[in-house]
Scaffold this motif. Structure first.
Motif, PDB file in Angstrom:
ATOM      1  N   LEU A   1      -7.822  10.976  -7.875  1.00  0.00           N
ATOM      2  CA  LEU A   1      -7.719   9.797  -7.006  1.00  0.00           C
ATOM      3  C   LEU A   1      -9.102   9.326  -6.566  1.00  0.00           C
ATOM      4  O   LEU A   1      -9.382   8.124  -6.558  1.00  0.00           O
ATOM      5  N   GLU A   2      -9.975  10.269  -6.222  1.00  0.00           N
ATOM      6  CA  GLU A   2     -11.333   9.908  -5.811  1.00  0.00           C
ATOM      7  C   GLU A   2     -12.082   9.229  -6.954  1.00  0.00           C
ATOM      8  O   GLU A   2     -12.802   8.249  -6.735  1.00  0.00           O
ATOM      9  N   GLU A   3     -11.900   9.721  -8.173  1.00  0.00           N
ATOM     10  CA  GLU A   3     -12.546   9.107  -9.332  1.00  0.00           C
ATOM     11  C   GLU A   3     -12.013   7.701  -9.576  1.00  0.00           C
ATOM     12  O   GLU A   3     -12.779   6.789  -9.896  1.00  0.00           O
ATOM     13  N   LEU A   4     -10.713   7.495  -9.416  1.00  0.00           N
ATOM     14  CA  LEU A   4     -10.129   6.170  -9.601  1.00  0.00           C
ATOM     15  C   LEU A   4     -10.649   5.192  -8.549  1.00  0.00           C
ATOM     16  O   LEU A   4     -10.883   4.016  -8.854  1.00  0.00           O
ATOM     17  N   VAL A   5     -10.849   5.657  -7.335  1.00  0.00           N
ATOM     18  CA  VAL A   5     -11.421   4.809  -6.283  1.00  0.00           C
ATOM     19  C   VAL A   5     -12.873   4.486  -6.620  1.00  0.00           C
ATOM     20  O   VAL A   5     -13.301   3.322  -6.521  1.00  0.00           O
TER      21      VAL A   5
ATOM     22  N   GLN B   1      -9.230   2.541  -1.287  1.00  0.00           N
ATOM     23  CA  GLN B   1      -8.758   3.512  -0.308  1.00  0.00           C
ATOM     24  C   GLN B   1      -9.137   3.009   1.074  1.00  0.00           C
ATOM     25  O   GLN B   1     -10.229   2.504   1.295  1.00  0.00           O
ATOM     26  N   SER B   2      -8.218   3.163   2.009  1.00  0.00           N
ATOM     27  CA  SER B   2      -8.439   2.729   3.380  1.00  0.00           C
ATOM     28  C   SER B   2      -7.743   3.715   4.305  1.00  0.00           C
ATOM     29  O   SER B   2      -7.109   4.657   3.860  1.00  0.00           O
ATOM     30  N   LYS B   3      -7.862   3.475   5.600  1.00  0.00           N
ATOM     31  CA  LYS B   3      -7.207   4.323   6.595  1.00  0.00           C
ATOM     32  C   LYS B   3      -6.406   3.414   7.518  1.00  0.00           C
ATOM     33  O   LYS B   3      -6.855   2.329   7.861  1.00  0.00           O
TER      34      LYS B   3
ATOM     35  N   TYR C   1       0.861  -1.182   0.000  1.00  0.00           N
ATOM     36  CA  TYR C   1       0.000   0.000   0.000  1.00  0.00           C
ATOM     37  C   TYR C   1       0.890   1.221   0.000  1.00  0.00           C
ATOM     38  O   TYR C   1       2.095   1.137   0.202  1.00  0.00           O
ATOM     39  N   MET C   2       0.279   2.382  -0.228  1.00  0.00           N
ATOM     40  CA  MET C   2       1.057   3.604  -0.298  1.00  0.00           C
ATOM     41  C   MET C   2       0.224   4.775   0.192  1.00  0.00           C
ATOM     42  O   MET C   2      -0.957   4.867  -0.102  1.00  0.00           O
ATOM     43  N   THR C   3       0.850   5.637   0.967  1.00  0.00           N
ATOM     44  CA  THR C   3       0.257   6.919   1.311  1.00  0.00           C
ATOM     45  C   THR C   3       0.657   7.879   0.201  1.00  0.00           C
ATOM     46  O   THR C   3       1.840   8.043  -0.081  1.00  0.00           O
TER      47      THR C   3
ATOM     48  N   PRO D   1      -0.159   7.151  12.307  1.00  0.00           N
ATOM     49  CA  PRO D   1      -0.726   8.478  12.125  1.00  0.00           C
ATOM     50  C   PRO D   1      -2.075   8.495  11.408  1.00  0.00           C
ATOM     51  O   PRO D   1      -2.530   9.558  11.008  1.00  0.00           O
ATOM     52  N   TYR D   2      -2.737   7.361  11.227  1.00  0.00           N
ATOM     53  CA  TYR D   2      -4.078   7.288  10.638  1.00  0.00           C
ATOM     54  C   TYR D   2      -4.189   7.907   9.255  1.00  0.00           C
ATOM     55  O   TYR D   2      -5.171   8.525   8.905  1.00  0.00           O
ATOM     56  N   HIS D   3      -3.161   7.752   8.449  1.00  0.00           N
ATOM     57  CA  HIS D   3      -3.170   8.291   7.075  1.00  0.00           C
ATOM     58  C   HIS D   3      -4.138   7.510   6.189  1.00  0.00           C
ATOM     59  O   HIS D   3      -4.400   6.339   6.432  1.00  0.00           O
ATOM     60  N   ASP D   4      -4.642   8.182   5.159  1.00  0.00           N
ATOM     61  CA  ASP D   4      -5.366   7.485   4.107  1.00  0.00           C
ATOM     62  C   ASP D   4      -4.331   6.755   3.260  1.00  0.00           C
ATOM     63  O   ASP D   4      -3.284   7.312   2.933  1.00  0.00           O
ATOM     64  N   ILE D   5      -4.646   5.514   2.911  1.00  0.00           N
ATOM     65  CA  ILE D   5      -3.731   4.734   2.096  1.00  0.00           C
ATOM     66  C   ILE D   5      -4.467   4.232   0.866  1.00  0.00           C
ATOM     67  O   ILE D   5      -5.686   4.130   0.845  1.00  0.00           O
TER      68      ILE D   5
END
Length: 72
Positions: free
Chosen positions: A46-50, A57-59, A23-25, A64-68
């Motif tokens: 990115l939102e359109e690709l998701v 997309q996950s958290k 995964y990647m931030t 640090p609770y980043h979106d990944i």
């Protein structure tokens, strides 16, 4: 912003990740600088690709609770 270019860039970033599972931030500012566009355009892409199912997309569960982003 060309979504196809963005998808290929993000997929290569995820594939080169050493984390398990991979995964990647994603830094929208850094990608915007690479493509010479606004960070808002990258975020929208990115939102359109998701939404289209090309990325997941996950958290993170712990700080640090980043979106990944992950590949499906």
């Amino acid at each position: 912003m060309d979504k196809n270019q963005l998808l290929h860039r993000v997929q290569s970033m995820i594939q080169s990740s050493t984390k398990r599972p991979k995964y990647m931030t994603i830094s929208t500012v850094k990608i915007a600088d690479i493509f010479d566009v606004k960070p808002e355009d990258v975020q929208k892409g990115l939102e359109e690709l998701v939404d289209e199912g090309y990325l997941k997309q996950s958290k993170l569960d712990s700080p640090p609770y980043h979106d990944i982003f992950l590949m499906p």
